[in-house]
Design a protein around this motif. Structure first.
Motif, PDB file in Angstrom:
ATOM      1  N   PHE A  73     -59.319 -28.751 -92.614  1.00 19.17           N
ATOM      2  CA  PHE A  73     -60.153 -29.910 -92.282  1.00 19.17           C
ATOM      3  C   PHE A  73     -59.806 -31.084 -93.174  1.00 19.17           C
ATOM      4  O   PHE A  73     -59.057 -30.970 -94.146  1.00 19.17           O
TER       5      PHE A  73
ATOM      6  N   TYR B 298     -69.045 -40.589 -91.811  1.00 12.70           N
ATOM      7  CA  TYR B 298     -68.121 -39.567 -92.302  1.00 12.70           C
ATOM      8  C   TYR B 298     -67.351 -38.998 -91.113  1.00 12.70           C
ATOM      9  O   TYR B 298     -67.945 -38.625 -90.093  1.00 12.70           O
TER      10      TYR B 298
ATOM     11  N   ARG C 163     -64.892 -36.128 -89.758  1.00 16.52           N
ATOM     12  CA  ARG C 163     -64.465 -34.760 -90.088  1.00 16.52           C
ATOM     13  C   ARG C 163     -63.471 -34.250 -89.040  1.00 16.52           C
ATOM     14  O   ARG C 163     -63.860 -33.689 -88.021  1.00 16.52           O
TER      15      ARG C 163
ATOM     16  N   TYR D  94     -73.730 -37.873-101.172  1.00 16.80           N
ATOM     17  CA  TYR D  94     -73.498 -36.429-101.067  1.00 16.80           C
ATOM     18  C   TYR D  94     -74.454 -35.654-101.972  1.00 16.80           C
ATOM     19  O   TYR D  94     -75.010 -34.642-101.579  1.00 16.80           O
TER      20      TYR D  94
ATOM     21  N   LYS E 149     -56.905 -28.173 -97.856  1.00 17.81           N
ATOM     22  CA  LYS E 149     -58.309 -28.335 -97.485  1.00 17.81           C
ATOM     23  C   LYS E 149     -58.581 -27.301 -96.393  1.00 17.81           C
ATOM     24  O   LYS E 149     -58.366 -27.533 -95.205  1.00 17.81           O
TER      25      LYS E 149
ATOM     26  N   THR F 235     -64.190 -38.076-101.507  1.00 21.48           N
ATOM     27  CA  THR F 235     -64.547 -38.912-100.358  1.00 21.48           C
ATOM     28  C   THR F 235     -66.049 -38.865-100.136  1.00 21.48           C
ATOM     29  O   THR F 235     -66.700 -39.898-100.003  1.00 21.48           O
ATOM     30  N   ALA F 236     -66.593 -37.655-100.117  1.00 23.62           N
ATOM     31  CA  ALA F 236     -68.040 -37.526 -99.918  1.00 23.62           C
ATOM     32  C   ALA F 236     -68.784 -38.023-101.156  1.00 23.62           C
ATOM     33  O   ALA F 236     -69.767 -38.751-101.061  1.00 23.62           O
TER      34      ALA F 236
HETATM   35  C1  COI Z   1     -64.946 -34.653 -98.916  1.00 26.33           C
HETATM   36  O1  COI Z   1     -65.188 -35.210 -99.985  1.00 26.33           O
HETATM   37  O2  COI Z   1     -64.666 -35.290 -97.899  1.00 26.33           O
HETATM   38  C2  COI Z   1     -64.965 -33.203 -98.782  1.00 26.33           C
HETATM   39  O3  COI Z   1     -64.340 -32.706 -97.904  1.00 26.33           O
HETATM   40  C3  COI Z   1     -65.801 -32.398 -99.668  1.00 26.33           C
HETATM   41  C4  COI Z   1     -66.758 -31.614 -98.842  1.00 26.33           C
HETATM   42  C5  COI Z   1     -67.147 -30.416 -99.579  1.00 26.33           C
HETATM   43  C6  COI Z   1     -67.946 -32.412 -98.428  1.00 26.33           C
END
Ligand code: COI
Length: 356
Positions: free
Chosen positions: A68, A134, A136, A166, A194, A300-301
């Motif tokens: 991901f 966000y 994903r 987050y 990831k 990022t989060a």
């Molecule tokens: C991100 O920071 O985008 C991540 O993938 C961390 C995730 C555990 C929220």
């Protein structure tokens, strides 16, 4: 060529921006694409966000062949929808794909699908400081088979979620346990990918740390149990004697895009920013000598997340009086300034997707 779109029957209203948490609300549509050996990646499409069916023998459910990414879109002050360093994220997606024997994507094709999805879902991009949409992207194996092998078929999804901070602490310092019992990743393993396995590895330590009152754990290397790796939801940086130091990319930590952003911005400001092996003893010694100025995570989060307390083998240290440090503050302001279009984008990291 435009990607076919099936619109959802019901379009939901957007949530209040001041109540956004992380990762619980999803927009009305998603981008999907399939892979088969004979056809390659094919049939890109935008469809309603809804449940999908897999066989109980789906290989990802059993063996975790999946990857991901996490990207963010922002609404600028002049009402543009922008994405931050999107090519870097999609290139990292392909690096994770290599680790998991998943066929690489065509970055341009997936980016086009993402931009078309964002155009449809633009009303969902929040504008308040600390919020974002966000993004994903993820790929799962779809072969129905319970033997261990590389799947022949895959599905790629991109789902979207309006998010706030987050950590519940927001931009306030978090308290972190330095993990000395469990490990996250080993040399030669999957640590830099990831992939769900790394997050599965973190759960038990996370539960124990939470019970002890910590927000997260800081991982040490699996061999010596002494060199600092990462937090799992973010990379970690130390400011010691005016210098920013972060663990070098050694194959077992994530090559964070926000980490890279911090290093590039700091160097542009003339701050010494070094990637090298750093032990937990060195951090504690710096604290004892009074040279440990700041500790903060990048992700990022998490964006920039100050660390106010570390606890290693029961010994607690407080950093910068448990206050957000000046460098973390300046970096947060500058990076979010770029993302919300308040700072001139001299690095070329911000791409406009559409205008409202
Ligand atoms: C991100 O920071 O985008 C991540 O993938 C961390 C995730 C555990 C929220």
């Amino acid at each position: 060529m435009a990607i076919p779109v099936t619109m959802a029957d019901i379009l939901h209203s957007v949530p209040a921006e001041d109540k956004l948490g992380f990762g619980t609300i999803f927009t009305d549509h998603m981008f999907v694409m399939d892979y088969e050996a004979e056809k390659g990646w094919h049939s890109p499409r935008i469809v309603p966000y809804e449940k999908f069916g897999v066989y109980p023998s789906n290989m990802t459910l059993h063996y975790g062949q999946a990857i991901f990414e996490g990207i963010k879109a922002f609404r600028t002050e002049d009402d543009r929808i922008v994405v931050f360093r999107v090519n870097d994220y999609l290139n990292r997606f392909n690096q994770s794909a290599d680790h998991l024997c998943i066929p690489r994507i065509d970055v341009r094709e997936v980016k086009q699908g993402l931009f078309q999805l964002l155009e449809i879902e633009k009303k969902w991009v929040p504008s308040k400081l600390g919020t974002a949409l966000y993004i994903r992207p993820f790929i799962i194996a779809t072969d129905p088979y319970v033997g261990v092998k590389v799947s022949d078929t895959y599905r790629l999804f991109i789902i979207l979620s309006p998010v706030g901070a987050y950590y519940a602490a927001g931009f306030n310092p978090v308290s972190i346990k330095v993990e000395d019992k469990y490990v996250r990743a080993t040399p030669g393993g999957l640590g830099e990918a990831k992939t769900p396995a790394n997050y599965a590895m973190s759960l038990r330590a996370q539960v124990e740390a939470k019970k002890e009152g910590y927000t997260q754990v800081l991982w040490l290397d699996a061999i010596h149990r002494k060199y600092i790796e990462e937090v799992g939801t973010m990379n970690i940086l130390f400011k010691i004697n005016g210098e920013i130091i972060t663990p070098a990319l050694n194959g077992s930590i994530l090559s964070g895009i926000t980490r890279r952003t911090v290093l590039e911005v700091a160097r542009d400001w003339g701050v010494k920013a070094t990637e090298r092996q750093i032990s937990i003893e060195e951090v504690y010694e710096a604290h004892d000598k009074g040279t440990l100025e700041e500790v903060f995570g990048s992700g990022t989060a998490a964006v920039i997340s100050p660390v106010g307390e570390l606890s290693w083998k029961g010994k607690k240290i407080t950093i910068n009086n448990n206050q957000t440090g000046e460098t973390a503050h300046k970096l947060f302001d500058y990076i979010t300034g770029l993302q919300y279009g308040k700072q001139e984008d001299k690095f070329g990291w911000v791409e406009t997707v559409t205008k409202l």
